[in-house]
Design a protein around this motif. Sequence first.
Motif, PDB file in Angstrom:
ATOM      1  N   PHE A 103      -8.775  22.437 -35.997  1.00 18.65           N
ATOM      2  CA  PHE A 103      -8.488  21.159 -36.633  1.00 18.65           C
ATOM      3  C   PHE A 103      -9.720  20.256 -36.608  1.00 18.65           C
ATOM      4  CE2 PHE A 103      -5.619  17.170 -36.449  1.00 18.65           C
ATOM      5  CZ  PHE A 103      -5.581  17.097 -37.828  1.00 18.65           C
ATOM      6  N   TYR A 106      -6.940  20.779 -43.493  1.00 15.35           N
ATOM      7  CA  TYR A 106      -6.603  19.679 -42.586  1.00 15.35           C
ATOM      8  C   TYR A 106      -5.104  19.395 -42.620  1.00 15.35           C
ATOM      9  CZ  TYR A 106      -6.374  14.822 -40.914  1.00 15.35           C
ATOM     10  OH  TYR A 106      -6.026  13.679 -40.247  1.00 15.35           O
ATOM     11  N   VAL A 122      -0.967  21.311 -35.226  1.00 15.05           N
ATOM     12  CA  VAL A 122      -1.456  20.558 -34.070  1.00 15.05           C
ATOM     13  C   VAL A 122      -0.444  19.505 -33.648  1.00 15.05           C
ATOM     14  CG1 VAL A 122      -3.248  18.939 -33.300  1.00 15.05           C
ATOM     15  CG2 VAL A 122      -3.881  20.992 -34.583  1.00 15.05           C
ATOM     16  N   GLY A 123       0.236  18.893 -34.625  1.00 11.50           N
ATOM     17  CA  GLY A 123       1.237  17.881 -34.304  1.00 11.50           C
ATOM     18  C   GLY A 123       2.379  18.437 -33.468  1.00 11.50           C
ATOM     19  N   THR A 154      -0.319  11.228 -30.570  1.00  5.72           N
ATOM     20  CA  THR A 154      -1.534  11.265 -31.382  1.00  5.72           C
ATOM     21  C   THR A 154      -2.701  11.919 -30.662  1.00  5.72           C
ATOM     22  OG1 THR A 154      -2.159   9.058 -30.599  1.00  5.72           O
ATOM     23  CG2 THR A 154      -0.876   9.179 -32.641  1.00  5.72           C
ATOM     24  N   LEU A 183      -4.882  14.465 -32.761  1.00  6.33           N
ATOM     25  CA  LEU A 183      -5.927  13.885 -33.602  1.00  6.33           C
ATOM     26  C   LEU A 183      -7.105  13.433 -32.756  1.00  6.33           C
ATOM     27  CD1 LEU A 183      -6.922  12.898 -36.364  1.00  6.33           C
ATOM     28  CD2 LEU A 183      -5.766  10.734 -35.895  1.00  6.33           C
ATOM     29  N   TYR A 220      -5.049   5.214 -40.402  1.00  6.94           N
ATOM     30  CA  TYR A 220      -4.135   6.137 -39.737  1.00  6.94           C
ATOM     31  C   TYR A 220      -2.977   5.373 -39.108  1.00  6.94           C
ATOM     32  CZ  TYR A 220      -2.352   9.691 -36.563  1.00  6.94           C
ATOM     33  OH  TYR A 220      -1.536  10.561 -35.899  1.00  6.94           O
ATOM     34  N   SER A 231      -2.810  20.073 -39.443  1.00  3.00           N
ATOM     35  CA  SER A 231      -2.248  18.882 -38.801  1.00  3.00           C
ATOM     36  C   SER A 231      -0.795  19.106 -38.422  1.00  3.00           C
ATOM     37  CB  SER A 231      -2.370  17.660 -39.721  1.00  3.00           C
ATOM     38  OG  SER A 231      -1.586  17.833 -40.894  1.00  3.00           O
ATOM     39  N   ALA A 247      -9.061  16.445 -31.812  1.00  2.00           N
ATOM     40  CA  ALA A 247      -9.779  16.955 -32.979  1.00  2.00           C
ATOM     41  C   ALA A 247     -11.011  16.110 -33.292  1.00  2.00           C
ATOM     42  CB  ALA A 247      -8.843  16.994 -34.191  1.00  2.00           C
ATOM     43  N   LEU A 287     -12.005  18.977 -39.722  1.00  2.00           N
ATOM     44  CA  LEU A 287     -12.184  17.531 -39.918  1.00  2.00           C
ATOM     45  C   LEU A 287     -13.655  17.179 -40.065  1.00  2.00           C
ATOM     46  CD1 LEU A 287     -10.917  14.670 -39.927  1.00  2.00           C
ATOM     47  CD2 LEU A 287     -11.135  14.678 -37.434  1.00  2.00           C
TER      48      LEU A 287
END
Length: 305
Positions: free
Chosen positions: A97, A183, A190-191, A197, A200, A244, A187, A203, A101
């Motif tokens: 991720f 991405y 990864v979420g 968060t 993120l 974000y 995401s 990452a 990014l």
Amino acid sequence: MTAQALDGPAEPYEPGLPRPGALLRAASDAIPPSGLVLLAILSVQVGAGFAKDLFSQLPPSAVVFLRIAMGALIMGVVARPRLKGLTRADIGAGVAFGVTLGVMNLSFYEALARLPMGIAVAIEFLGPLGVAVAASRRRMDLIWVVLAGSGVVMLAPWGTATSRISWAGIGFALVAAVCWAGYILLSASVGGRFPGTTGLSFAMIVSFVVIAPVGITTGGADLLQPELLLIGLGVGLLSSVIPYSIELEALRRMPKRVFGILMSLEPAVAAIVGLLVLGEVLEVREWAAIGCVVIASVGATRNTR
């Protein structure tokens, strides 16, 4: 940063006075979710405009480094990632991720150095458009693919070498589009693996490590200039942290499909910001091409379940 974190201790405030966190929540609630999405889009594109304005003093790779460094610093403080309890697969997904990014941002800024903002964003937007079409699996959505492809064909400098649009710029924008699609897909993974968060945040730290050698090498001692660091902080806030946070709040209050439709306006907003901030005047053909991408994105998003 969450609203709870902004509340702070009650002692410094007199009874009856609203706390800062409550004020921020009230201000957010007063703005309709569609307004929040437009604010997020505007924040991202204004940040990109300021970043492009820095290209006269720093190469794009150095500006990307400043943006990611500031974003990683802020996100690392707000949502400090913890590796405890994560498997190798979790960490691997986070690393992938972060690399995606970093490459996405680097490719986009290299495209931005060679293309007007609206055009660079329109081509990059092929990434989420492709994900939306793939998720829909409706044959009618091939119309949107053809429409978006027609827009890119209209933008290409066929037979004419212009200083505004280059094949190299289009190539970088297409790489950014592929990375944006990756991405989006990563995401989701990864979420589900990282709490809150922190995925993120992790990452962005990985992205910082990946981009640092290139950014530091190309930027050199100029990266230590206070005014450039300050602008870099602003770009990091406008391009990463602020939008974000706003998008998260908007997603809590509106359907994802409506959110995606509103986000489809981003290429048009980028063209307008490029005009107002950077003085980039587009031709009618270029506006028409951007319109093709926007319409295709709206159409594909409307049909996505």
